[in-house]
Structures are given as structure tokens and as C-alpha cells.
Design a protein around this motif. Structure first.
Motif, PDB file in Angstrom:
ATOM      1  N   THR A 119     -11.966  -7.977  -1.447  1.00  0.00           N
ATOM      2  CA  THR A 119     -11.075  -6.835  -1.554  1.00  0.00           C
ATOM      3  C   THR A 119     -11.875  -5.748  -1.804  1.00  0.00           C
ATOM      4  O   THR A 119     -11.055  -4.833  -1.847  1.00  0.00           O
ATOM      5  CB  THR A 119     -10.069  -7.005  -2.844  1.00  0.00           C
ATOM      6  N   ALA A 166      -3.213  -1.183  -2.694  1.00  0.00           N
ATOM      7  CA  ALA A 166      -2.004  -1.090  -2.074  1.00  0.00           C
ATOM      8  C   ALA A 166      -1.582  -2.122  -1.001  1.00  0.00           C
ATOM      9  O   ALA A 166      -0.621  -2.540  -0.756  1.00  0.00           O
ATOM     10  CB  ALA A 166      -1.622   0.336  -1.620  1.00  0.00           C
ATOM     11  N   GLN A 167      -2.587  -2.710  -0.660  1.00  0.00           N
ATOM     12  CA  GLN A 167      -2.540  -3.619   0.732  1.00  0.00           C
ATOM     13  C   GLN A 167      -1.598  -4.630   0.226  1.00  0.00           C
ATOM     14  O   GLN A 167      -1.978  -5.548  -0.876  1.00  0.00           O
ATOM     15  CB  GLN A 167      -3.889  -4.123   1.116  1.00  0.00           C
ATOM     16  N   PRO A 168      -0.593  -5.010   0.909  1.00  0.00           N
ATOM     17  CA  PRO A 168       0.389  -6.287   0.449  1.00  0.00           C
ATOM     18  C   PRO A 168      -0.355  -7.682   0.689  1.00  0.00           C
ATOM     19  O   PRO A 168      -1.235  -7.546   1.494  1.00  0.00           O
ATOM     20  CB  PRO A 168       1.457  -6.066   1.213  1.00  0.00           C
ATOM     21  N   SER A 202      -3.167   6.878  -4.994  1.00  0.00           N
ATOM     22  CA  SER A 202      -2.640   5.786  -5.544  1.00  0.00           C
ATOM     23  C   SER A 202      -1.034   5.673  -5.477  1.00  0.00           C
ATOM     24  O   SER A 202      -0.620   6.622  -5.663  1.00  0.00           O
ATOM     25  CB  SER A 202      -3.147   5.507  -6.973  1.00  0.00           C
ATOM     26  N   PRO A 203      -0.708   4.508  -5.227  1.00  0.00           N
ATOM     27  CA  PRO A 203       0.906   4.597  -4.930  1.00  0.00           C
ATOM     28  C   PRO A 203       1.832   4.963  -6.091  1.00  0.00           C
ATOM     29  O   PRO A 203       2.700   5.664  -5.745  1.00  0.00           O
ATOM     30  CB  PRO A 203       1.279   2.995  -4.401  1.00  0.00           C
ATOM     31  N   LEU A 238      -2.926  -8.979  -0.999  1.00  0.00           N
ATOM     32  CA  LEU A 238      -4.202  -9.062  -1.407  1.00  0.00           C
ATOM     33  C   LEU A 238      -4.165  -9.537  -2.671  1.00  0.00           C
ATOM     34  O   LEU A 238      -3.352  -9.513  -3.728  1.00  0.00           O
ATOM     35  CB  LEU A 238      -4.637  -7.185  -1.338  1.00  0.00           C
TER      36      LEU A 238
END
Lengths: 589, 589
Positions: free
Chosen positions: A461, A380-382, A254-255, A384
């Protein structure tokens, strides 16, 4: 086991005949697997360069990279990873000297301790199997599980001697009892072979753990359904290693938030007997993080330990987490990350934890799945469209988990956030069944997928939301109602501490939902009228169906729970489903 | 292969007879493995609940959790993971329609592209093996490798048609050629079956990839030593999956820096033919991160792509990284993390990268090891005495890697930062040998460990430092000298761009070190005198032995390199070791 001969448990339409598609599906999988030409298959037999996935292989990284990192047991014992690996060797020598060998079953009854952690490794590493005893079961169930497991050896904490003294006569296979104690020397009329630390102290701190087949049984644990005797799930070395790697990479990647990394300090709030504390002590060890074991669960002790040892990563069921938060008395826990699992997280627990500085999020799995399947880490996908309440959902699959929500024919349903079906999974760490229980095993595995008996839906998602346990589904007037949705809704009321929803039989509608509610101490705002208004408002806004509004709300002091802290809906149905209300009113009456 | 019958290559004392201990060690491992009782072994044969570790299983997470995340090829092509998985199916259908089946070998000659990434998955997933052609080899070597691999099918970029046209007649096994092209339609007299995108376009976007044995050959690649023909390393599905999981958990678990996570944007600077770009496209895919493929390497294009696509994670050899930094002309790359590998990182590269905002650190491995073994991430243990130059070391083992520095008897040397020996490893992803080359295979695996032929030492924190390649070791007056230490020292001089150190034969001392140096453009400060003074100062301070000071320093325009960018020390020895200096001076003369 001929899976194709089984009738499919058809949960939408009980009583319908088995669907023909499933046998075909299984047949197809078995027949059409690609035949690899022999000359393209490598490493089929063990050789000088084979590397079986054994529990011992999890120790390379901490021993090489964090040998002086600490492992702590309350304020009673501290060691380092170097010391820990020495103690694993000592435990193996001790067990060997007592006559334990490969293929034996070694059971443990202990609070959460370094001794338990040592057993997680030493017992499987010497080729024996670790049996984790659920100490919250009845004497009857503990006796059954110990005997059924074939345990020849038991490591038992002094606190459980009274239980053992009662059931000992019923354990003819049990050959040796090792006594675990903390500060007080224990007395027992039972024949023990000695006290753990005394037996350990005389052993060498190196043991040559050999290679063996990675499919060797490593651990077993008895899970309690709401019916029948406890059932044994079981895991191989390969399964534990793969679960550990996948959980580590899923948790760590996870970021920024909702993660577990090498700089964390780990303390489990899930008891160590419960699926190896969700397998996370293995992950913590692989990463070489500082580990803290709290002994017997006492909320106020946890609060102290977290502060004293700098704990930053934990996991537990909502009930336990709620008790810890309450004991904290408003104290903040900045930087503490907690995975909540075992039951759906109530919204107010999430709010309170966040308000106290805790990064709380859900993990989903079950005893049968080792247990981890999904984690509710923010993707993390921007761009989303992540739901605001992502922490409350079951979340997103961890690596290697093939998770689907399927219809009766095992076809995957659309990921539209609406289509509801059973959650089925493939992963390399699922129990192959319940040992010695063919019937339950066959119900568990169908069409090559493990059937979780959870109903859920997946959105675009990839986020999984659980709707209900199949057996808890409420079917009313041909439509069905999510007890989990209703429970989360009721629990969001400021005057509600806990809420469970179960089905009550109804002549007119088949079943109707009823609620069982615990009020918050000192807060009388959760009246029947207030809760009905709350639910009706949601129904008016179209967020839940109108027929989901519970017929009755029972206010109680406490909701019955299973030994692992989940609502015991079987008991709730017995207690409340038949109670009064001879004339069923419709939801909107 | 009877490993126990092999003589041990004794690198300290060439010519000595084989040590008897090794045969015994191997014998012992084979004989004393724990025999697991049959009833404790589970999942030995494939069944409805078995889960083979296949490359296809890496796609569950990105497809479920990041379906709309992007995969980008230069400014020519963009897709999403959903699209990518559809294209994998199309490639499999295309290959199948051309007659490719399980057990075939499919070779690729391409720049770094989405097409290559598709081949990483589609070819192994259909049961065939992917052969990655090192396009930097000579025509002779490429012809040998293609033929030796048994490739029946070749996907070839238009840019390599001239090579293929020359060698085609020597490839009797090659049955079909698929043409890859970017913007310009290519012409060739060779019989091709069509152009990739045209062939793909007509195929369905779903393919049922079956289960098969996880030990099936998945990929192969030819590595060039400094002597002899290229040698084929090879990896199974199981090995790739385990390498991917361990690399993901190792890379992601760093607390804050030197990590790779789901929020990153990935661009490889290692060519995709080189051990699947160090296996990191598999890791990137498992994590579901945005991936950017740069085509043919052009430093100025990389600088643009990084800025345009927001790249945050890359990896490559020092020479390539140096070219990218130079092309950046001082532009900062805040937040870009780069793993440097393949050769020891020169200190000035590290300094420059850090100065440009790049979090650079070393990864260690080799073609034979899939390749990842260690990473130089700052350890998390508080109070640990981490060396300031940790980024330049080989670093710490990733999960499951059993890495030792051993003496001649394969006994692990103390982790004291001093004892030097050969680095040997066990891990579940090492090549079992070189295909069809028994002699080299037998030298690679000895005593159950893969021998890296790297000399190194490990300190008390577990940090590995490489000292030399065994074959590059310089033995002078009975003592040996680390060429890597000397190279790092010389490269630290501001006037030095690159420095290689090799052995020159010497009648008096056996061998003596000599240096080959490239000066920085426009900087004449690195005179022979200046460099000798630099080395002598270190010798005076006791940091290197006095006998390590090179006898001669040759200044050149460029240092010969191998096809993967390493110093070609065989060529350097040929060119410089015999040059002039008939009368050898001692180091301190």
C-alpha cells in the motif's frame, strides 16, 4: 564536493570496499541530464514577471482571507493576522534600525511564543537568516552553535540570561542582544540594546519586503547526533515555501480524519526551536488558522489552553504527548488531532489518545528534511488492505517526496512489506549538508539521495515502517534484530511505561539485544518473567525471530533521552551493554 | 522587453497620456531588490542534491500511495495508476522512437480521454512541449495555431481527420501524425505513422525520465480573444508543479464543503484542451484519486457516468453545467462538488444545482493564469460576515496568489466592497506573455503584475467580486455600469434562461446598456415589461444605479458564445448595438 569520490558507508557489511556502482550512478545523473534547447527555457533570469518562492509569499492568503483570525500567546497576548503582519514589519524595522541587514544571522532563544513566530517571518523576509537555538543543549553546545552560526544578533528570553551570562565572553561575533520578557522585568549585567516590545512599539507597521533570490539562506538549526559537536542544517526560502505547500496539501487532502484544515485551531507541542516546530507554523499561517502558542511547556497549562482556546490540531514527540495525556487526568479531547513524531509511537500512547478522543497519527521526518516526509493518514483508496495499526507506522509520502528503501547499490527494494533497507529520499526541501562540516555532509548525500540512516520496509500500500536507526541495528549471529519492533512490543505490556532496546556485545553472537524498561507507576506487573513471556509468545507465533528475545531486561526509573526527547541509545549502550552478565546466554536459554 | 517604456493602457480615461508612476514602480522593483551576499545563496546551480520542479515529480505520491486506484475512460478503457505510469513510459518511448526529442512540440486533438492525460505527463516529462489544440476553433484558427506553435507531431482523434485533411497542406512543419481512435478503425488519405494503441503496445513500460531545467517549456495553448488571431499562452514545468501544489492545498483545506480530497472521484467537464482542463487532472493525479474521462461531451452520458463511477468532484463552465443538470431530469447528485468557472455563475444555476444536491461554487482564473487564482469556498473564520451568495462570487485567493484590485497608478484599492478597479495578480504560474506576440505580451504585464482586464471589488472578508471585463464596461453619462451585475439580475428571473448585457453607442450618454435574453422553454413570463420592472425595482431599492436599467431588451433563441462557452460580446455588440432605436431613450423614460 566530489560525491563520486566518496566511499559508500556500507552498513550491512562494514569493512567491505566501496561499491563501484555508486560513482557510476552519480556520473550518469550528471552527464545524461536532458539538455533543454535554450529557446525552450523560460524565466531563467529574474524579470518583471518572475515570482521567487520567498517566505513573504506565504502571507498573501491569511492576510487576504483571514485578516481577523487570531494569534494567541498564553493568556498574555492576542493579535490578529492583520496585527501579526504589522508586527512582522515592526520587527524588520527594529532589526534594521539596530544595524541588521541582508546576510546577517539572527538567533532566537525563547519559549514558544508569538515573538518566535514573528521571527520566523521577519528575519528571513528581510534577507537575514534565522538561527533557532536549542535551549535544551548544554551551555557548551549552545556557545558552540551560536558562534559557529555567525550570529550577530540574539533575541533572548529573560529565562535564558543565566546561560548567556556564562557563555557571552565566548561569542565575539555577537553585536546586539534584544531582551524578551513576559511579565517580570529582567535584570542582567549584559549589554542589551533594549526590550523587544519597547523596541517594537516605536516602529512603523509597514515594511517593503523586497524580492531576492529564492535560494537565499532563510533558517538554520543545530542538530545533535549522539557523537561530536552539534551540526547545522539549513534551509532556503524556496525550501521553506515548498515544504509548506506540500505539507499543507498532504495534511489537508485526507478525506475526513488525520487532517489539518482552515477551520482548525493550531497549537504546537514541538518546541519552536526544533526545525521551526516541524514547519507547521508556516502551514498554519498559509491556511490562516487560529494559532495558539503555549510558552514554556507545562502539561497542565497545555490541557487548560486546549480547552480554553478550542485547539484542534497539534504535534509533538511521544514523551511530551504522554505527559499531556497524563495531566488531562482522563479528560476527553474530542476532535483534537495530533501528529506524533520524532520517535516511533508506543502502542499504549496511541490507545490512550484514541480513548481520550484524540485522532493521533504518525508523521515521519528529521531535522535534515525540514522535516516532513510521510504521514500516517488512512489511505482513501477503497478496498485497500490498510494495516490496523496504520497510526503507528511512518505512513505514506507527502507530495513531491521521492522516498525509497534501497539496497547497498541504491536499487529500490520491492514494496512487499518484507525487504528491509535504508530509507533514502529526494525532496525539494532537504538540507544540502551540515554547514562547515564536509565530512558529515558527504555521508548524508550519496548517489543523489539523502540518506536518513533509518532502516525500513514498505508494503504494497506504500506504507513505510521503520525498523531501526542504522547505528542502533542489532546484529546477532549474522541476522539482525529490529530494536523498534521489540520496543513497541515491550511497550504494549500494560505495566510498561517506556522500553528501549540496544545491542550488547557478545563474543559468541557478535551482538545480543538487551532491554531497558521503565515500569508504570503503581503497576508492578511488568516483571522480567512477564516480559520475557510476552516476547517469547510473539516469537512462538512467528511474529518476531526467536533470536530477537532480549538477553537481559534492566528496570530503571527513567530512560536517558536526547535534547529533543529521543532515547539516547549511545548513553544506554554505555550504561547497560557491558553491565554484568559475563556469560551470555542465548535468547532461548 | 523593456516594460518601463510602455504606455499604460488607461481604461478609465482612454486617450490620457501614460502615467509616470508606473515606469518608476518597475524601475524601483528592478533596482532595489535586495542583493543577497553570495555566501548566503545555496543551491544556485544544479547539483547532486538539487530537485527541479518537474512534472514527473507529481507522480511520486499516487505511485507510492494509490498504485491500484483507477483511471477510467468512458466504458472503453480502465487502468490503475501503476498502469498509467507504465503507459506514460510507453508514450515517451513511442514518441522517442518516432524521432521526437527534447524541445519538440507535440500537439493533441482529442476528446477528453486517458490518452490526453498520458500526453499531459509523457510529452513534458521527455522534455518536449505539449500543445493542446482547441478543437472548437475554425479550421483557419486551428491551422494558424498548429503552425505557429511549431508542432512537429500531432496526436489526432479520428473525429478530427476531416479538419486535418483540409488544413494539412498548410502545416509544413508537421512531420508525423499519430492516429487516435476508439472503436471504429479510421480511414484517411493522410500519411500517419500508425495508430496510438498499436504503437504503444510494443513499447517498454519503464522510461528513465531525466532531470532538466525546471523553467523548460512544458505546455502551450492558444486563447481566442474577441479580436485578432489566437494567442499562445505557455507554462513551464515549475509553473505547472506550483499551480498543482497551490490548487491542491487551496481546494483540500476547506473545512468540510467546497473541497477536493483524496477520497473523491474526479471527472472534468472542462475540455482537456482548455488550459489542461484548468490544471485539475494534475491535482487529481498528485492526490491519487480515481479519475474518469468522459470522451466527447454528451450531457446524458455524463449523468450516467457520474452515477456509474461514483463521481464526486467536477468543474466546468455554467453553460455545460446547465446542460448536465437539464439532462439529469431532476435526478439528485448528492455529494457531487462542482467548481463553476469561465463565466460568472447565473444565480438560477446555483439554485438548481443546490436543489439537486450539488455543492457548487465558483473558481476564478483565465488561460493566462494557468488558470486558478481564487475559489469561492466558505471561509472558516468564525464570526465572519460571509455573503449569502458567496458561491457566486469569485471568492478568495488560493495560496501564493498576490491579487489586488488597483487604481490607475497600480495602488491597491481599499477592501471595502465598493472600490472598483482592475484585478491584477502575481503568482508563480502566470504566462510570461503570448509567444511571438510582443505587443499583446506588453499589454498583459505592467508594473510587475499581470493585468486580467477584469474589473472587480474586494470586500473586508477578502472576497473578490467581478464587475465586468474592461472591454465590456459600459460607460453612460460619465458613470459606468456593470454588465455582470445586470446579467445576474436578469438571469434571476424565473422565465430567463440566459441574459447578456452589452453597450450600445449613444450620442447623448456616450453608451447605454442593452440586454439580449433567452427565455426558458415553455415559460413566457419574461416579457420586456416584466424584466424592466425587475430591474427598476432593484434601482428603486438602490441596489443598482438608475442609469443601469437597459434601454432595450432583445429576445433571442440563443446567445452567441466563444469557443470556450463565454458570451461573445463582440458579436453581440455587432448584432444588437446598432439595431433600431434611432432615438435613444434614457433609462427611466
Amino acid at each position: 564536493m566530489d560525491l563520486s569520490a566518496l566511499p559508500y558507508r556500507n552498513f550491512w557489511h562494514p569493512g567491505r570496499s566501496p561499491l563501484p556502482t555508486l560513482g557510476a550512478l552519480i556520473q550518469e545523473r550528471q552527464e545524461t541530464n536532458v539538455q533543454t534547447p535554450e529557446d525552450r527555457v523560460i524565466e531563467r533570469t529574474p524579470s518583471a514577471y518572475s515570482y521567487p518562492l520567498l517566505v513573504k509569499q506565504l502571507l498573501h492568503t491569511p492576510l487576504a482571507n483571514a485578516p481577523d483570525q487570531e494569534i494567541v500567546y498564553r493568556d498574555l497576548f492576542r493579535t490578529t493576522y492583520r496585527g501579526f503582519v504589522g508586527r512582522i514589519a515592526q520587527q524588520a524595522h527594529m532589526l534594521q534600525s539596530l544595524g541588521v541587514g541582508a546576510g546577517d544571522v539572527v538567533a532566537v532563544m525563547d519559549w514558544d511564543s508569538h515573538r518566535y513566530l514573528e521571527s520566523y517571518f521577519a528575519v528571513p523576509m528581510m534577507g537575514a537568516a534565522l538561527m533557532m537555538v536549542n535551549i535544551r543543549l548544554s551551555n557548551e553546545q549552545i556557545a558552540y552553535a551560536l558562534d559557529h552560526s555567525g550570529a550577530t544578533t540574539l533575541l533572548v528570553h529573560a529565562d535564558f540570561l543565566p546561560v548567556l551570562e556564562v557563555i557571552h565572553a565566548r561569542l565575539p561575533q555577537l553585536q546586539r542582544i534584544v531582551l524578551l520578557q513576559d511579565t517580570q522585568p529582567a535584570q542582567t549585567p549584559l549589554p542589551t540594546v533594549g526590550e523587544y516590545e519597547a523596541l517594537m512599539a516605536v516602529q512603523p507597521t509597514a515594511f517593503e519586503f523586497r524580492d531576492f533570490d529564492e535560494n537565499t539562506l532563510a533558517t538554520t538549526f543545530y542538530t545533535t547526533g549522539t557523537t561530536g559537536l552539534p551540526k547545522a542544517v539549513y534551509f532556503s526560502h524556496r525550501q521553506i515555501v515548498l515544504h509548506t505547500l506540500a505539507a499543507a496539501s498532504g495534511l489537508a487532502a485526507s478525506p475526513q480524519h488525520q487532517r489539518f484544515h482552515r477551520g482548525d485551531v493550531y497549537l504546537p507541542l514541538t518546541p519552536m526551536f526544533h526545525v521551526h516546530a516541524w514547519g507547521l507554523p508556516f502551514v498554519a499561517t498559509l491556511m490562516g488558522v487560529k494559532q495558539v502558542y503555549p510558552g514554556r511547556f507545562r502539561p497542565e497549562h497545555i490541557v487548560d489552553l486546549v480547552a480554553r482556546e478550542g485547539v484542534t490540531f497539534s504535534h509533538g514527540v511521544p514523551t511530551v504527548l504522554q505527559m499531556v495525556l497524563a495531566a488531562a487526568k482522563g479528560r476527553r479531547f474530542e476532535g483534537w488531532k495530533i501528529v506524533s513524531g520524532g520517535s516511533v509511537m508506543p502502542p499504549h500512547l496511541c490507545q490512550e489518545a484514541l480513548a481520550q478522543g484524540i485522532d493521533i497519527f504518525t508523521g515521519y521526518g528529521m531535522s535534515e528534511t525540514c522535516p516532513l516526509l510521510t504521514l500516517a493518514q488512512r489511505p482513501a483508496q477503497p478496498g485497500l488492505d490498510v494495516p490496523d495499526d496504520f497510526r503507528l507506522t511512518a505512513g505514506w509520502s507527502v507530495p513531491l517526496v521521492d522516498l525509497r528503501v534501497v539496497d547497498e547499490s541504491l536499487h529500490a527494494l520491492p514494496r512487499d512489506g518484507k525487504a528491509v533497507g535504508e530509507v533514502v529520499v529526494r525532496a525539494p526541501w532537504l538540507t544540502q549538508g551540515y554547514r562547515g562540516n564536509a565530512e558529515a555532509s558527504e555521508a548524508l548525500w550519496q548517489g543523489g539521495y539523502l540518506h536518513t540512516q533509518d532502516m525500513g520496509r514498505i508494503d504494497a500500500t506504500g506504507c513505510l515502517r521503520l525498523v531501526d536507526r542504522i547505528k542502533d541495528v542489532i546484529k546477532t549471529g549474522g541476522e539482525w534484530v529490529s530494536s523498534l519492533d521489540l520496543e513497541q512490543l515491550l511497550a504494549a505490556h500494560p505495566g510498561v511505561a517506556e522500553a528501549a532496546v540496544v545491542a550488547a556485545p557478545c563474543e559468541r553472537w557478535g551482538e545480543r539485544p538487551i532491554a531497558v524498561v521503565v515500569r508504570r507507576p503503581g503497576n508492578a506487573s511488568a516483571t522480567e518473567q512477564a516480559l520475557r513471556t510476552l516476547v517469547l509468545e510473539q516469537a512462538e507465533r512467528g511474529l518476531i525471530p526467536r533470536y530477537a528475545v532480549p538477553d537481559r531486561i534492566h528496570f530503571v526509573e527513567a530512560i536517558d533521552k536526547t535534547s529533543v526527547g529521543k532515547f539516547d541509545k549511545k548513553v544506554l549502550r554505555q550504561k547497560f551493554a557491558q553491565a554484568s552478565a559475563p556469560e551470555h546466554q542465548t535468547a532461548l536459554a
